[in-house]
Enzyme design. Sequence first.
Site, PDB file in Angstrom:
ATOM      1  N   LEU A   1       0.796  -1.226   0.000  1.00 42.16           N
ATOM      2  CA  LEU A   1       0.000   0.000   0.000  1.00 42.16           C
ATOM      3  C   LEU A   1       0.830   1.278   0.000  1.00 42.16           C
ATOM      4  CD1 LEU A   1      -2.797  -1.196   2.430  1.00 42.16           C
ATOM      5  CD2 LEU A   1      -2.807  -1.206  -0.077  1.00 42.16           C
ATOM      6  N   CYS A   2       2.124   1.163  -0.239  1.00 47.41           N
ATOM      7  CA  CYS A   2       2.989   2.344  -0.318  1.00 47.41           C
ATOM      8  C   CYS A   2       2.831   3.021  -1.675  1.00 47.41           C
ATOM      9  CB  CYS A   2       4.454   1.957  -0.123  1.00 47.41           C
ATOM     10  SG  CYS A   2       4.880   1.615   1.577  1.00 47.41           S
ATOM     11  N   HIS A   3       2.878   4.340  -1.657  1.00 50.04           N
ATOM     12  CA  HIS A   3       2.822   5.104  -2.906  1.00 50.04           C
ATOM     13  C   HIS A   3       4.178   5.070  -3.597  1.00 50.04           C
ATOM     14  CE1 HIS A   3      -0.497   6.834  -0.556  1.00 50.04           C
ATOM     15  NE2 HIS A   3      -1.038   7.113  -1.709  1.00 50.04           N
TER      16      HIS A   3
ATOM     17  N   MET B   1       8.960   4.558   5.089  1.00 47.99           N
ATOM     18  CA  MET B   1       9.072   3.176   4.615  1.00 47.99           C
ATOM     19  C   MET B   1      10.265   3.008   3.686  1.00 47.99           C
ATOM     20  SD  MET B   1       6.924   1.653   6.370  1.00 47.99           S
ATOM     21  CE  MET B   1       7.386   0.077   5.698  1.00 47.99           C
ATOM     22  N   GLU B   2      10.585   4.032   2.919  1.00 51.93           N
ATOM     23  CA  GLU B   2      11.745   3.962   2.041  1.00 51.93           C
ATOM     24  C   GLU B   2      13.042   3.895   2.842  1.00 51.93           C
ATOM     25  OE1 GLU B   2       8.331   4.900  -0.310  1.00 51.93           O
ATOM     26  OE2 GLU B   2       9.003   5.724   1.591  1.00 51.93           O
TER      27      GLU B   2
ATOM     28  N   ASP C   1      24.071 -11.485   3.303  1.00 53.52           N
ATOM     29  CA  ASP C   1      24.201 -12.340   2.122  1.00 53.52           C
ATOM     30  C   ASP C   1      25.649 -12.458   1.657  1.00 53.52           C
ATOM     31  OD1 ASP C   1      23.226 -13.888  -0.178  1.00 53.52           O
ATOM     32  OD2 ASP C   1      23.781 -12.106  -1.333  1.00 53.52           O
TER      33      ASP C   1
END
Length: 162
Positions: free
Chosen positions: A75-77, A113-114, A128
């Site tokens: 739901l992030c733009h 969120m970014e 990793d």
Amino acid sequence: MSALTHIASNGEANMVDVSLKTDTVRIARAEAYVEMAAETLETILRGEHHKGDVFATARIAGIQAAKKTSELIPLCHPLMLTKVSVELVPEPKLNRVHVQTTCKLTGKTGVEMEALTAASVAALTLYDMCKAIQKDMVISGLQLVEKQGGKSGHYIKEGENA
């Protein structure tokens, strides 16, 4: 505490309509830690890792992740980021790497969120690249450190300096 903005009145998930919001400068900073053995950190710092420059690869991965956040979090733009930085700070006394990210734009919605996605993917990339040397590394402390802009104003995590 505010109501959840991604839940419609009927209980269904929805993408928030930001079309009527005013553009403001938005900045967010996030962090995470990758804890590892002293020998693993030394291998990275000496530049002797057989996969190449671990920090450069993690930095690029974090930047790419920030740019793709809306593809990863439903739901992030999608955002036109104007700045993404990923800093990897070795802390040899604590046998860890401190991942610090900053995202910035001028727009209608925040970049928390970014910044969090950049920090988590940079940390995952460190893991990793080093998992052949050490499998029991620990990624911890993923959190928002600061956000600026928008209706909710300025937030700084308790105990942080701006």
